[in-house]
Design an enzyme around this catalytic site. Structure first.
Site, PDB file in Angstrom:
ATOM      1  N   LEU A  60       0.817  -1.210   0.000  1.00 16.67           N
ATOM      2  CA  LEU A  60       0.000   0.000   0.000  1.00 16.67           C
ATOM      3  C   LEU A  60       0.852   1.261   0.000  1.00 16.67           C
ATOM      4  CD1 LEU A  60      -3.023  -0.751   2.373  1.00 16.67           C
ATOM      5  CD2 LEU A  60      -2.953  -0.701  -0.117  1.00 16.67           C
ATOM      6  N   TYR A  61       1.786   1.331   0.918  1.00 23.46           N
ATOM      7  CA  TYR A  61       2.612   2.535   1.043  1.00 23.46           C
ATOM      8  C   TYR A  61       3.447   2.757  -0.214  1.00 23.46           C
ATOM      9  CZ  TYR A  61       6.015   5.802   3.071  1.00 23.46           C
ATOM     10  OH  TYR A  61       6.816   6.890   3.323  1.00 23.46           O
TER      11      TYR A  61
END
Length: 244
Positions: free
Chosen positions: A151-152
């Site tokens: 995600l990051y």
């Protein structure tokens, strides 16, 4: 009239360090954060040094909140924002199969949607004046596959491309758009990582985490006229991790 800078996530860590350094240069800094107490402390410290500072409380979770912050900052800046630092972000770690839709939406809302609509609100006004600077915060894990960073890393990979797109769109009108890509950095937000931060930093030639001040120096450089001929760049400030 003083130059005005809007700094998201400006009440702690890298953002607060940037606010302090820009204020020292005579810039009127407008910091954004969720924690009112922390925000008030930040601007009180800057004002105590005889500098200009204001605080906007916002959780910056969607396009509407981004637009509201942009407009409020413009009012505080006597009609203009000259520098935008897209610093606010969240970085949950974990395998892809453990991330749920709520986490996905939260990460992409703050890390991608908010910068997108802040730029949409402020960059055209900078372009009309023929000058402005935008610095986006990326991360070294947007440049290589790292377990647990789906995600990051992917949200910041989007920021890397947007930096180039915005440079192409607004650069011809005098608006410089660049990104800083930090490595492991010692801040209040990363303290919870404990020894994990040290292990991650040990993979780079520098062999240690950065300080918030070290990352802030790169951001301030790109935000000021010292970087007048730099457009669409991604400056790696990661201790050499992505160079080896």
């Amino acid at each position: 009239m003083a130059t005005t800078a809007l700094i998201t996530g400006g009440t702690s860590g890298i953002g607060r360090a940037v606010a302090g350094k820009l204020a020292e240069l005579g810039v009127h800094v407008v910091v954004v954060g969720r924690n009112v107490k922390r925000g008030e402390t930040t601007i009180a410290d800057i004002r105590a040094a005889g500098r200009l500072a204001d605080f906007i409380a916002s959780d910056l979770q969607d396009a509407s909140s981004a637009r509201q912050v942009a407009r409020k900052a413009t009012e505080l800046g006597n009609g203009q924002v000259d520098i935008l630092i897209n610093n606010a972000g969240i970085y949950p770690f974990g395998p892809t199969h453990e991330m749920d839709e709520g986490q996905f939406d939260k990460v992409y809302s703050l890390n991608v949607k908010v910068p997108y609509f802040l730029v949409a609100e402020l960059a055209p006004q900078m372009a009309k004046r023929g000058k402005g600077a935008i610095v986006n915060l990326s991360t070294m894990v947007a440049d290589y596959g790292a377990s647990g960073m789906s995600l990051y890393g992917s949200s910041k990979a989007a920021i890397n491309l947007l930096t180039k797109v915005w440079a192409a769109e607004y650069g011809p009108s005098g608006v410089r758009v660049n990104a800083v890509s930090p490595g492991p950095t010692r801040t209040e937000g990363t303290d919870a990582m404990g020894e994990g931060l040290e292990r991650l930093a040990a993979e780079a030639p520098a062999g240690r985490p950065a300080t918030a001040d070290e990352i802030a120096e790169a951001i301030v450089f790109l935000a000021t006229d010292r970087a007048s001929f730099i457009h669409g760049a991604k400056l790696a400030v990661d201790g050499g991790r992505t160079a080896v």
